[in-house]
Write a protein that holds these residues in place. Structure first.
Motif, short mmCIF file in Angstrom:
data_model
loop_
_atom_site.label_atom_id
_atom_site.label_comp_id
_atom_site.label_asym_id
_atom_site.label_seq_id
_atom_site.Cartn_x
_atom_site.Cartn_y
_atom_site.Cartn_z
N GLU A 1 19.60 65.32 70.00
CA GLU A 1 19.30 66.63 69.00
C GLU A 1 20.35 67.44 68.58
OE1 GLU A 1 18.56 66.20 72.41
OE2 GLU A 1 17.48 64.69 72.42
N ASP A 2 20.77 67.74 68.85
CA ASP A 2 22.14 68.90 68.51
C ASP A 2 22.92 68.41 67.55
OD1 ASP A 2 21.10 71.09 69.84
OD2 ASP A 2 22.09 70.16 71.87
N GLN A 3 22.82 66.68 67.49
CA GLN A 3 24.67 65.69 66.70
C GLN A 3 24.02 65.77 65.13
OE1 GLN A 3 24.57 61.75 67.71
NE2 GLN A 3 24.73 62.10 70.44
N THR A 4 24.73 66.02 63.83
CA THR A 4 24.70 66.36 62.90
C THR A 4 23.91 64.61 62.11
OG1 THR A 4 26.76 65.33 62.01
CG2 THR A 4 26.35 67.58 62.54
N ALA A 5 22.87 64.64 61.24
CA ALA A 5 22.47 64.28 60.70
C ALA A 5 23.42 62.96 60.27
CB ALA A 5 21.79 63.98 59.48
N ARG A 6 24.87 63.90 59.90
CA ARG A 6 25.87 62.48 59.03
C ARG A 6 26.04 61.81 60.99
NH1 ARG A 6 29.72 62.55 55.08
NH2 ARG A 6 31.80 60.57 55.77
N GLU A 7 26.57 62.20 61.36
CA GLU A 7 26.93 61.52 62.89
C GLU A 7 25.90 60.56 63.24
OE1 GLU A 7 28.82 62.47 67.41
OE2 GLU A 7 27.83 64.44 66.68
N ARG A 8 24.22 60.96 63.77
CA ARG A 8 23.88 59.53 63.84
C ARG A 8 23.25 58.15 62.71
NH1 ARG A 8 20.61 64.67 63.32
NH2 ARG A 8 19.37 64.30 62.70
N THR A 9 23.63 58.88 60.82
CA THR A 9 23.84 57.66 60.14
C THR A 9 25.09 56.86 60.22
OG1 THR A 9 22.22 59.13 59.19
CG2 THR A 9 23.50 57.39 57.96
#
Length: 141
Positions: free
Chosen positions: A109-117
């Motif tokens: 939940e705390d990871q950036t959208a870029r990191e998740r993508t």
């Protein structure tokens, strides 16, 4: 053997994707480097931390590929979607579950959208390459 070779090839592909589309761009630490310092029990100099992190990254990729190869032999459904399902399952088990639980990365939940993508993309590629290489090498054996 086929899974091990597949894991190494897939790790190379994943590394290329992460070089083009890095998951962490704001100074967040790479989980393998965090693990290296935890294992060492102290802060490591930049060069040592980078080398240790790379060694952990490649060893884990090879081990995951070997496990996938063994699983594919006894449970062929593991190869569904040309390995994509495996890659995404690996991401769920590592990036979204084990790494945060071990304190090696932020909670999902705390990871950036870029990191998740980026992680989803690179793990998807890992799975696809792992299956393609595993099936090719398995055919040679």
């Amino acid at each position: 053997i086929a899974g091990l070779v597949a894991g190494l090839a897939a790790t190379a592909a994943k590394s290329c994707i992460e070089a083009m589309f890095p998951p962490r761009v704001h100074g967040e630490p790479d989980p393998p480097e965090v693990l290296a310092e935890k294992v060492a029990g102290h802060a490591l100099d930049r060069k040592t931390k980078t080398h240790a992190g790379e060694a952990i990254h490649w060893a884990f990729g090879a081990a995951a590929g070997a496990a996938y190869g063994a699983l594919a032999e006894y449970y062929p459904a593991a190869t569904d979607k040309e390995g994509a399902a495996f890659g995404l399952a690996l991401m769920t088990l590592t990036q979204e579950t084990a790494l945060p639980a071990m304190g090696l990365s932020e909670d999902v939940e705390d990871q950036t959208a870029r990191e998740r993508t980026s992680e989803a993309t690179s793990h998807l590629v890992y799975g696809l390459v792992a299956e393609r290489v595993r099936s090719f090498v398995r055919g040679l054996i």
